[in-house]
Write a protein that holds these residues in place. Structure first.
Motif, PDB file in Angstrom:
ATOM      1  N   TYR A 189      -2.648  -8.917  10.724  1.00  0.00           N
ATOM      2  CA  TYR A 189      -2.216  -7.698  11.062  1.00  0.00           C
ATOM      3  C   TYR A 189      -1.993  -7.593  12.821  1.00  0.00           C
ATOM      4  O   TYR A 189      -1.058  -6.956  13.179  1.00  0.00           O
ATOM      5  CB  TYR A 189      -2.999  -6.603  10.710  1.00  0.00           C
ATOM      6  CG  TYR A 189      -4.427  -6.638  11.394  1.00  0.00           C
ATOM      7  CD1 TYR A 189      -4.584  -5.826  12.722  1.00  0.00           C
ATOM      8  CD2 TYR A 189      -5.612  -6.973  10.797  1.00  0.00           C
ATOM      9  CE1 TYR A 189      -5.978  -5.807  13.349  1.00  0.00           C
ATOM     10  CE2 TYR A 189      -6.819  -7.035  11.258  1.00  0.00           C
ATOM     11  CZ  TYR A 189      -7.339  -6.610  12.562  1.00  0.00           C
ATOM     12  OH  TYR A 189      -8.151  -6.405  13.086  1.00  0.00           O
ATOM     13  N   GLU A 190      -2.806  -8.349  13.606  1.00  0.00           N
ATOM     14  CA  GLU A 190      -2.317  -8.409  14.920  1.00  0.00           C
ATOM     15  C   GLU A 190      -1.179  -9.020  15.138  1.00  0.00           C
ATOM     16  O   GLU A 190      -0.577  -8.712  16.249  1.00  0.00           O
ATOM     17  CB  GLU A 190      -3.735  -9.142  15.516  1.00  0.00           C
ATOM     18  CG  GLU A 190      -4.835  -8.404  15.599  1.00  0.00           C
ATOM     19  CD  GLU A 190      -6.323  -9.208  16.199  1.00  0.00           C
ATOM     20  OE1 GLU A 190      -7.103  -8.721  16.677  1.00  0.00           O
ATOM     21  OE2 GLU A 190      -6.072 -10.463  15.669  1.00  0.00           O
TER      22      GLU A 190
ATOM     23  N   THR B 272      -5.300 -12.643  13.947  1.00  0.00           N
ATOM     24  CA  THR B 272      -5.228 -12.190  12.379  1.00  0.00           C
ATOM     25  C   THR B 272      -3.795 -11.697  11.983  1.00  0.00           C
ATOM     26  O   THR B 272      -2.923 -11.586  12.828  1.00  0.00           O
ATOM     27  CB  THR B 272      -6.095 -10.860  12.253  1.00  0.00           C
ATOM     28  OG1 THR B 272      -5.703  -9.918  12.804  1.00  0.00           O
ATOM     29  CG2 THR B 272      -7.567 -10.845  12.428  1.00  0.00           C
TER      30      THR B 272
ATOM     31  N   ASP C 168      -6.786  -9.468   7.562  1.00  0.00           N
ATOM     32  CA  ASP C 168      -8.098  -9.955   8.500  1.00  0.00           C
ATOM     33  C   ASP C 168      -7.833 -11.320   8.722  1.00  0.00           C
ATOM     34  O   ASP C 168      -8.534 -12.046   9.469  1.00  0.00           O
ATOM     35  CB  ASP C 168      -9.130  -9.689   7.913  1.00  0.00           C
ATOM     36  CG  ASP C 168      -9.470  -7.912   8.195  1.00  0.00           C
ATOM     37  OD1 ASP C 168      -9.338  -7.754   9.473  1.00  0.00           O
ATOM     38  OD2 ASP C 168      -9.931  -7.321   7.221  1.00  0.00           O
ATOM     39  N   THR C 169      -7.099 -12.059   7.792  1.00  0.00           N
ATOM     40  CA  THR C 169      -7.031 -13.539   7.869  1.00  0.00           C
ATOM     41  C   THR C 169      -6.371 -14.014   9.089  1.00  0.00           C
ATOM     42  O   THR C 169      -5.190 -13.575   9.632  1.00  0.00           O
ATOM     43  CB  THR C 169      -6.232 -14.291   6.671  1.00  0.00           C
ATOM     44  OG1 THR C 169      -6.537 -13.570   5.445  1.00  0.00           O
ATOM     45  CG2 THR C 169      -5.955 -15.671   6.606  1.00  0.00           C
ATOM     46  N   LEU C 170      -6.983 -15.121   9.633  1.00  0.00           N
ATOM     47  CA  LEU C 170      -6.303 -15.757  10.731  1.00  0.00           C
ATOM     48  C   LEU C 170      -4.914 -16.534  10.613  1.00  0.00           C
ATOM     49  O   LEU C 170      -4.896 -17.320   9.326  1.00  0.00           O
ATOM     50  CB  LEU C 170      -7.482 -16.628  11.560  1.00  0.00           C
ATOM     51  CG  LEU C 170      -8.484 -16.124  12.031  1.00  0.00           C
ATOM     52  CD1 LEU C 170      -9.530 -17.104  12.735  1.00  0.00           C
ATOM     53  CD2 LEU C 170      -8.228 -15.098  13.034  1.00  0.00           C
TER      54      LEU C 170
END
Length: 506
Positions: free
Chosen positions: A100-101, A98, A138-140
Motif C-alpha cells: 500500500y505504501e 509495503t 501490508d506485504t513488503l
C-alpha cells in the motif's frame, strides 16, 4: 469531438545530431489497446518519453494533443496530472516498503494535512481487487515475485485516475502464466474504459491483444495495422519492422560436426544459504565441442543458478559434485578462474549485472580482459580502441562510435556489447542466459547468426532460454530443468514444445 484520445503529430527528436524520431505520426483511439512495435532503436521508447514529459516541450518538434487539448508537458508530473501513466520494463517500486505504501508513494491519501493510513489501506485493497491481485497490502514488495510487482505498478497507475496507460515490455521478465494473466487484465481494463499503449517484442502477444498496431522503423512511422481488418499477422509485422521478409528467424548451419565433450558436469548441487535450500540438485550434463546445448525450464527452475554455480560461483552457493572441463577436473572458486580456463557467461540482466551503462562501448568491451591490454599497470589505449572497433564492426553494433555511452544504446545493441565483452576473453565455452530477452526480431536474427558463426569457429554454447521456439530453433540438444533438477535430455529431432513442457512441469 475527435474519437482519438491521443494524437502525436509530426514529432521529431534529435540527439547530438542523430535523428531518433523523424516526422512521426501516432494516433490512439479512446478505449483501444494500441501496440507500438519496431526493432530496437526504432524510436518507440523515445516517442513515449516525449509523450510522458521525460523529454519536455521545447526539446522536440511537433504537437501532442491529449484528451482534446494541445499539451506542453514540461515534466513527468504534468503528464501524470493529465491522466497519462507509464510503466517501464525496470519497475520503479521500493522493495522495503509495503504494497500500500508503494501504490500511494507520492500520491498519499491525506486528511487534515496528515496521511490517512486507514483510508490508504482501504483504497489499496480496492485497487488490488481491480488488478486481480490477492495479496495482503501490508506485504513488503521485496517478498513478491516480479509478476505481482507488475500488477502493483498498474494499481499505482490506477490510483492516479489514469486515462492512458503505457506499458514498456510488460511481460519481458514474466513467466507464461503471469504474462497471460497480465494480458487478460489489460483486456479487462479496456472494458472499464482505460486506453492502453503497449510496447512489445512478443509478436504473439501483439496479435492476441492489439486493436491497432503501429510499426516504427528508423525513427519513422511505417504503418498502422488494424485487427478489425485482419491486418495484424506475424509475417506482416516482421516485414514492416525490418523492411524485408525473414523466412526463417532461426538461421540454419550447413553442417553440424561435434567434437569431444568439452564440459562434463556430474551430480552437481548448489545450496543457497540465503534461502536455506538447494537451488540445483544432483544435476548432470555434458557439452561437446561445436555444439549448442539448450537448457529449458520455467522461471525458478534453477537454470541461472546452475550457470552461476559453474561460472566461479559468484553468489557463494555451497556446491558439490564434479566439473570436468577440457578433459581436466576443475574447481572454479571465482569467476576469474572460469574465465582463465576458457568459460564466459553472458548474464540475463545486462543492465543490472552485465554492463556499465554510464561508460562507453570501448570501456565495456575491454573490461573483462584488461590484463591483455596492459603493461605494468598501464592500458594500451590504442590497442583498446582497435579491439573495440573490431567488435563493433564484427557484431554490427549500431552506434556513432565506440565512445557512445552504453546506456544510450538500444537493447539489441547493448546485448551485442555484452557479447563483445565476453568474446574478447576468447572463451571455449560461452554460456548465454536469455540471450534475446527484450530485443526485437531483427536483432534476434543477428544474435542467432553470431551464435552460428561462433559454433562454426569451434566454440561451444550453453543457451538458457524461456522461449521454447528459441530453444527448439537454435539447439542441437536440449536439457529440461524443474525445481533445480534435470528432468530430461533430448536430441533436437525428438524435441517439441509439448515434450519440453511436460518435463518442465513435473
Amino acid at each position: 469531438m475527435s474519437s482519438y484520445l491521443l494524437e502525436m503529430n509530426h514529432i521529431s527528436k534529435q540527439f547530438a545530431g542523430v535523428k531518433a524520431l523523424a516526422d512521426v505520426n501516432f494516433k490512439v483511439k479512446q478505449g483501444e489497446i494500441h501496440c507500438l512495435i519496431g526493432e530496437n532503436g526504432a524510436g518507440k521508447s523515445t516517442l513515449m518519453k516525449v509523450l510522458s514529459g521525460v523529454y519536455p516541450y521545447g526539446t522536440y518538434a511537433g504537437d501532442i494533443v491529449f484528451d482534446g487539448q494541445v499539451q506542453h508537458f514540461a515534466k513527468i508530473n504534468d503528464s501524470v496530472k493529465a491522466g497519462i501513466a507509464i510503466i517501464y520494463q525496470e519497475l520503479a517500486l521500493f522493495p522495503d516498503l509495503t504494497v500500500y505504501e508503494n501504490i500511494f508513494a507520492g500520491n498519499e491519501v491525506k486528511k487534515n494535512g496528515m496521511v490517512d493510513w486507514n483510508q490508504t489501506i482501504a483504497r489499496a485493497k480496492q485497487l488490488l481487487r481491480k488488478v486481480k491481485l490477492d495479496v495482503n497490502p501490508d506485504t513488503l514488495v521485496k517478498d513478491l515475485g516480479v509478476g505481482k510487482r507488475q500488477l502493483i505498478e498498474i494499481a499505482k497507475a490506477l490510483s492516479k485516475n489514469v486515462k492512458l496507460l503505457i506499458l514498456d515490455e510488460p511481460t519481458a521478465a514474466l513467466n507464461e502464466n503471469d504474462s497471460d494473466n497480465l494480458l487478460l487484465l489489460l483486456k479487462d481494463l479496456k472494458r472499464q474504459g482505460i486506453t492502453c499503449i503497449m510496447i512489445s517484442h512478443k509478436l504473439k502477444e501483439v496479435i492476441s491483444i492489439a486493436d491497432k498496431a503501429t510499426v516504427l522503423r528508423d525513427g519513422r512511422t511505417i504503418v498502422t495495422l488494424d485487427a478489425a481488418k485482419n491486418e495484424i499477422s506475424e509475417n506482416v509485422i516482421i516485414k514492416n519492422m525490418v523492411g524485408r521478409e525473414i523466412d526463417d528467424i532461426y538461421p540454419k548451419r550447413e553442417q553440424k560436426k561435434f567434437g569431444e565433450p568439452l564440459l562434463e558436469v556430474r551430480n552437481w548441487s548448489a545450496f543457497d544459504p540465503q534461502i536455506g535450500r538447494d537451488v540445483v540438485k544432483d544435476a548432470s550434463l555434458y557439452v561437446r565441442e561445436g555444439e549448442i546445448v539448450g537448457i529449458a525450464g520455467l522461471m525458478g527452475s534453477g537454470r541461472t543458478e546452475l550457470a552461476l554455480s559453474l561460472f566461479g560461483n559468484p553468489k557463494g552457493y555451497r556446491v558439490q559434485g564434479e566439473v570436468w572441463f577440457n578433459k581436466q577436473k576443475r574447481s572454479f572458486r571465482h569467476p576469474k578462474d572460469a574465465i582463465q580456463a576458457g568459460i564466459a557467461y553472458v548474464t540475463e540482466d545486462r543492465k543490472g549485472d552485465g554492463l556499465f551503462l554510464l561508460q562507453d562501448i570501448k570501456q565495456n568491451i575491454s573490461v573483462a580482459n584488461l590484463r591483455s591490454l596492459s603493461s605494468q599497470g598501464v592500458i594500451n589505449e590504442n590497442e583498446e580502441v582497435k579491439i573495440s572497433n573490431f567488435y563493433k564492426q564484427s557484431l554490427n553494433i549500431k552506434a556513432p562510435s565506440i565512445e557512445q555511452l552504453v546506456g544510450n544504446l538500444s537493447g539489441g545493441n547493448q546485448q551485442k556489447v555484452s557479447l563483445g565483452k565476453w568474446l574478447f576473453v576468447n572463451p571455449k565455452l560461452l554460456i548465454l542466459d536469455e540471450p534475446t530477452r527484450g530485443i526485437d526480431v531483427g536483432a534476434k536474427f543477428e544474435i542467432y547468426t553470431i551464435m552460428n558463426k561462433l559454433i562454426g569457429e569451434g566454440m561451444s554454447i550453453i543457451m538458457i532460454s524461456s522461449e521454447l521456439n528459441e530453444v527448439l530453433g537454435m539447439s542441437d540438444r536440449i536439457y529440461v530443468m524443474a525445481e533445480g533438477r534435470m528432468k530430461g535430455e533430448m536430441a533436437i529431432s525428438e524435441a517439441n514444445q509439448e515434450n519440453i513442457m511436460k518435463l518442465a512441469t513435473q
